[in-house]
Motif scaffolding. Structure first.
Motif, PDB file in Angstrom:
ATOM      1  N   LEU A 155     -11.952  -4.339   2.981  1.00 50.17           N
ATOM      2  CA  LEU A 155     -11.707  -2.955   2.861  1.00 50.17           C
ATOM      3  C   LEU A 155     -11.922  -2.312   1.532  1.00 50.17           C
ATOM      4  N   LEU A 156     -11.524  -3.267   0.722  1.00 48.81           N
ATOM      5  CA  LEU A 156     -11.835  -2.679  -0.656  1.00 48.81           C
ATOM      6  C   LEU A 156     -13.049  -2.532  -1.114  1.00 48.81           C
ATOM      7  N   SER A 157     -13.814  -3.768  -0.740  1.00 50.95           N
ATOM      8  CA  SER A 157     -15.666  -3.834  -1.233  1.00 50.95           C
ATOM      9  C   SER A 157     -16.237  -2.774  -0.376  1.00 50.95           C
ATOM     10  N   SER A 158     -15.708  -2.114   0.716  1.00 50.40           N
ATOM     11  CA  SER A 158     -16.370  -1.335   1.430  1.00 50.40           C
ATOM     12  C   SER A 158     -16.332   0.146   1.316  1.00 50.40           C
ATOM     13  N   SER A 159     -15.037   0.085   0.279  1.00 52.63           N
ATOM     14  CA  SER A 159     -14.598   1.852   0.125  1.00 52.63           C
ATOM     15  C   SER A 159     -15.155   2.266  -0.953  1.00 52.63           C
ATOM     16  N   ASP A 204      -4.693   2.290   1.457  1.00 53.53           N
ATOM     17  CA  ASP A 204      -4.688   3.738   1.401  1.00 53.53           C
ATOM     18  C   ASP A 204      -3.150   4.241   1.072  1.00 53.53           C
ATOM     19  N   SER A 205      -1.999   3.593   1.603  1.00 56.58           N
ATOM     20  CA  SER A 205      -0.869   4.085   1.327  1.00 56.58           C
ATOM     21  C   SER A 205      -0.515   3.902  -0.266  1.00 56.58           C
ATOM     22  N   LEU A 206      -0.981   2.762  -0.728  1.00 53.97           N
ATOM     23  CA  LEU A 206      -0.872   2.762  -2.342  1.00 53.97           C
ATOM     24  C   LEU A 206      -1.790   3.827  -2.993  1.00 53.97           C
ATOM     25  N   ARG A 207      -2.842   3.932  -2.564  1.00 53.52           N
ATOM     26  CA  ARG A 207      -3.461   5.198  -3.561  1.00 53.52           C
ATOM     27  C   ARG A 207      -2.950   6.269  -3.321  1.00 53.52           C
ATOM     28  N   GLU A 208      -2.373   6.595  -2.141  1.00 54.46           N
ATOM     29  CA  GLU A 208      -1.561   7.887  -1.804  1.00 54.46           C
ATOM     30  C   GLU A 208      -0.183   8.207  -2.131  1.00 54.46           C
ATOM     31  N   GLY A 209       0.563   7.005  -2.850  1.00 57.35           N
ATOM     32  CA  GLY A 209       1.691   6.875  -3.440  1.00 57.35           C
ATOM     33  C   GLY A 209       2.753   6.872  -2.310  1.00 57.35           C
ATOM     34  N   ARG A 210       2.447   6.335  -1.026  1.00 61.71           N
ATOM     35  CA  ARG A 210       3.282   6.208   0.004  1.00 61.71           C
ATOM     36  C   ARG A 210       3.766   4.886   0.222  1.00 61.71           C
ATOM     37  N   ALA A 211       3.132   3.833  -0.528  1.00 60.54           N
ATOM     38  CA  ALA A 211       3.534   2.308  -0.187  1.00 60.54           C
ATOM     39  C   ALA A 211       5.201   2.157  -0.781  1.00 60.54           C
ATOM     40  N   ARG A 212       5.604   0.983   0.130  1.00 61.97           N
ATOM     41  CA  ARG A 212       7.077   0.731  -0.181  1.00 61.97           C
ATOM     42  C   ARG A 212       7.359  -0.729  -0.036  1.00 61.97           C
ATOM     43  N   ARG A 213       8.045  -1.364  -0.552  1.00 57.17           N
ATOM     44  CA  ARG A 213       8.367  -2.720  -0.641  1.00 57.17           C
ATOM     45  C   ARG A 213       9.807  -2.907   0.002  1.00 57.17           C
ATOM     46  N   MET A 214      10.257  -2.483   1.161  1.00 57.88           N
ATOM     47  CA  MET A 214      11.418  -2.591   1.467  1.00 57.88           C
ATOM     48  C   MET A 214      11.629  -4.209   1.942  1.00 57.88           C
ATOM     49  N   VAL A 215      12.568  -4.906   1.904  1.00 66.40           N
ATOM     50  CA  VAL A 215      12.833  -6.183   2.156  1.00 66.40           C
ATOM     51  C   VAL A 215      13.943  -6.557   3.209  1.00 66.40           C
TER      52      VAL A 215
END
Length: 293
Positions: free
Chosen positions: A289-293, A172-183
């Motif tokens: 989750l992907l298969s059920s969305s 969901d965060s990726l779809r909404e453009g909110r995802a980050r990869r802070m390391v």
């Protein structure tokens, strides 16, 4: 008919209620579900599912405490606040007097273990909470366990890892453009799918062991950037670039999560409750989750 009373019919409690509730017309009829929400509007939305709903916002007792009387099982998912655990404070005595109560589950957090520098903890590990919310949870745990010790209330404590599920995942965060990869080197987080939380709770209800404490986490603590990368691959979306950890770029709440680093063992669920996780790692959970969305 068994009756589950949920103080706080939130994400995890709704998953358990749905699991227990039999389809209309089923024989046997399944469980009676009674719960609370913080407002009339939220209570009305849950009542549409056929659940008996009441308002409880933690500032005052239930308008009619007698609604607790039929409860055979109670789930407490209301978080403690600055004044302590509102359910315990306002209804602890009522709960201690319930004649038919067979099980009470208190939903806590693995945050009560504090920062371990990535080391493993289990239910026998000492509590070292550092975040204010985790300190409040540890105090609430102690209060509920005291109710078991002093009054025989069948209390069980469940320390939950980070919860994900439908509508609440890195997909969901990726779809909404909110995802980050802070390391942050060495940083891992523990997670648990909401359906596996419900499975653990249901297994405990079938095998009550008052005073018991269970860690509810999956089998693989993982760096947060790895989970984002896997979710992006599933969605076929571009991978967000890695950025070095920078506390100033995070909200205070986000930074507080990065302040703790630990791995949580879940063996007691398997050996004592016989639970086999449906989603033992984030990979199975995200694929489902992907298969059920």
């Amino acid at each position: 008919m068994p009756v589950l009373f949920c103080f706080g019919l939130g994400f995890s409690a709704r998953a358990l209620a749905a699991r227990l509730q039999a389809p209309a017309g089923a024989r046997p009829p399944g469980w009676g579900i009674v719960g609370t929400c913080r407002s009339l509007e939220k209570a009305a939305a849950c009542a549409a599912k056929g659940w008996d709903m009441h308002v409880f916002d933690g500032t005052a007792p239930l308008a009619d405490p007698s609604v607790l009387a039929p409860a055979t099982h109670i789930l407490v998912s209301v978080p403690a606040d600055e004044d302590g655990d509102a359910v315990l404070r306002l209804h602890g005595a009522d709960i201690a007097g319930l004649p038919n109560l067979k099980w009470l589950g208190y939903l806590s957090t693995t945050g009560v273990y504090g920062d371990r520098g990535g080391a493993w903890v289990d239910e026998t590990s000492d509590l070292r909470p550092t975040q204010p919310r985790s300190i409040r949870r540890a105090a609430a745990e102690a209060g509920w366990l005291a109710l078991h010790r002093d009054h025989g209330v069948p209390v069980h404590v469940f320390r939950l890892a980070g919860i994900y599920g439908p509508g609440r995942s890195q997909l969901d965060s990726l779809r909404e453009g909110r995802a980050r990869r802070m390391v942050k080197p060495g940083q891992v987080f523990c997670r648990i799918h909401v359906d596996d939380i419900a499975a653990v709770l249901q297994a405990s209800m079938a095998r009550p062991d008052p005073g018991a404490i269970y860690n509810v986490a999956d089998d693989e603590p993982a760096p947060p950037q790895d989970v984002v990368a896997y979710a992006a691959d599933l969605l076929g979306l571009p991978l967000p670039p890695e950025t070095p950890y920078d506390e100033s770029a995070l909200t205070p709440m986000q930074a507080s999560f990065y302040g703790d680093n630990r791995r949580v063992r879940n063996g007691r669920n398997k050996t004592e409750l016989g639970v086999t996780l449906r989603y033992p790692t984030y990979r199975e959970g995200l694929r489902a989750l992907l298969s059920s969305s």
